[in-house]
Design a protein around this motif. Sequence first.
Motif, PDB file in Angstrom:
ATOM      1  N   ASP A 103     -42.508  15.294  92.324  1.00  0.00           N
ATOM      2  CA  ASP A 103     -42.400  16.694  92.755  1.00  0.00           C
ATOM      3  C   ASP A 103     -43.746  17.409  92.623  1.00  0.00           C
ATOM      4  O   ASP A 103     -44.152  18.160  93.509  1.00  0.00           O
ATOM      5  CB  ASP A 103     -41.346  17.443  91.923  1.00  0.00           C
ATOM      6  N   GLY A 135     -39.706  11.422  88.361  1.00  0.00           N
ATOM      7  CA  GLY A 135     -39.296  12.281  89.477  1.00  0.00           C
ATOM      8  C   GLY A 135     -40.077  13.591  89.479  1.00  0.00           C
ATOM      9  O   GLY A 135     -40.488  14.078  90.535  1.00  0.00           O
ATOM     10  N   LYS A 136     -40.320  14.137  88.279  1.00  0.00           N
ATOM     11  CA  LYS A 136     -41.106  15.374  88.178  1.00  0.00           C
ATOM     12  C   LYS A 136     -42.545  15.132  88.614  1.00  0.00           C
ATOM     13  O   LYS A 136     -43.178  16.012  89.196  1.00  0.00           O
ATOM     14  CB  LYS A 136     -41.061  15.924  86.752  1.00  0.00           C
ATOM     15  N   TYR A 193     -41.077   4.386  91.874  1.00  0.00           N
ATOM     16  CA  TYR A 193     -41.751   5.680  91.975  1.00  0.00           C
ATOM     17  C   TYR A 193     -43.182   5.546  92.483  1.00  0.00           C
ATOM     18  O   TYR A 193     -43.672   6.423  93.186  1.00  0.00           O
ATOM     19  CB  TYR A 193     -41.692   6.435  90.643  1.00  0.00           C
ATOM     20  N   ALA A 214     -36.984   8.137  84.190  1.00  0.00           N
ATOM     21  CA  ALA A 214     -36.721   8.411  85.605  1.00  0.00           C
ATOM     22  C   ALA A 214     -36.883   9.908  85.904  1.00  0.00           C
ATOM     23  O   ALA A 214     -37.470  10.281  86.927  1.00  0.00           O
ATOM     24  CB  ALA A 214     -35.317   7.948  85.984  1.00  0.00           C
ATOM     25  N   THR A 215     -36.398  10.754  85.008  1.00  0.00           N
ATOM     26  CA  THR A 215     -36.524  12.204  85.195  1.00  0.00           C
ATOM     27  C   THR A 215     -37.988  12.616  85.210  1.00  0.00           C
ATOM     28  O   THR A 215     -38.429  13.361  86.090  1.00  0.00           O
ATOM     29  CB  THR A 215     -35.793  12.956  84.055  1.00  0.00           C
ATOM     30  N   ARG A 216     -38.757  12.095  84.260  1.00  0.00           N
ATOM     31  CA  ARG A 216     -40.175  12.458  84.185  1.00  0.00           C
ATOM     32  C   ARG A 216     -40.949  11.921  85.380  1.00  0.00           C
ATOM     33  O   ARG A 216     -41.851  12.585  85.886  1.00  0.00           O
ATOM     34  CB  ARG A 216     -40.770  11.956  82.866  1.00  0.00           C
ATOM     35  N   LYS A 239     -34.314   5.089  79.745  1.00  0.00           N
ATOM     36  CA  LYS A 239     -34.484   4.901  81.192  1.00  0.00           C
ATOM     37  C   LYS A 239     -34.274   6.211  81.940  1.00  0.00           C
ATOM     38  O   LYS A 239     -35.042   6.557  82.842  1.00  0.00           O
ATOM     39  CB  LYS A 239     -33.456   3.870  81.701  1.00  0.00           C
ATOM     40  N   LYS A 240     -33.232   6.946  81.561  1.00  0.00           N
ATOM     41  CA  LYS A 240     -32.914   8.206  82.239  1.00  0.00           C
ATOM     42  C   LYS A 240     -34.047   9.211  82.043  1.00  0.00           C
ATOM     43  O   LYS A 240     -34.459   9.888  82.990  1.00  0.00           O
ATOM     44  CB  LYS A 240     -31.604   8.759  81.686  1.00  0.00           C
ATOM     45  N   ASP A 241     -34.579   9.295  80.820  1.00  0.00           N
ATOM     46  CA  ASP A 241     -35.693  10.195  80.526  1.00  0.00           C
ATOM     47  C   ASP A 241     -36.914   9.809  81.356  1.00  0.00           C
ATOM     48  O   ASP A 241     -37.565  10.672  81.950  1.00  0.00           O
ATOM     49  CB  ASP A 241     -36.027  10.145  79.027  1.00  0.00           C
TER      50      ASP A 241
END
Length: 185
Positions: free
Chosen positions: A18, A14-15, A167, A10-12, A6-8
């Motif tokens: 961006d 978010g990128k 997202y 969410a990070t991707r 999940k964290k991975d």
Amino acid sequence: MIEAIKKDAATRMGKSIDSLRQEMAKIRTGRAHTSLLDHVMVEYYGSEVPINQVANVGVEDSRTLTVTPWERPMVAKVEKAIMNSDLGLNPSTVGAVIRVPMPALTEERRKDLVKVVRHEAENARVAIRNIRRDANNELKNLVKDKSISEDEDRKGQEEVQKLTDHYIAEVDRVLAEKEKELMAV
């Protein structure tokens, strides 16, 4: 393990947001802002560098940017780089200062830019959905390896879907903001 997936994801995701914001910043509205020239590359002693590494970029008024190269011989190269960029701008040089007037956008051009913005937003949505697919495949592999139960898999997929929805809503919000900015006269 589910938290790491999940964290991975969410990070991707978010990128991806961006990246979308950076693409949107390149699309010009009627107003002048310094990020408009961020992707313009200038030849500097044999190598291509971003314009903000060889000159100071500022906003003079709502329709004019000023570019002040740090070295006098660079004025012509910076001016040429702005002219050759895909922005359709015509800079004028006065001494060591380059003024870049922003032409007013026609209604037709605004509509074309809205189409471009929507296309960029769709690309961001596709990227986010691909990240969801990757995360769900990782969860399925964990079930195959018997590292997690099917219930945990289902719960993990639901959480990944919530992340995806969040997202994609963010993409829609960024899109609406940019469309409003473009259509404002």
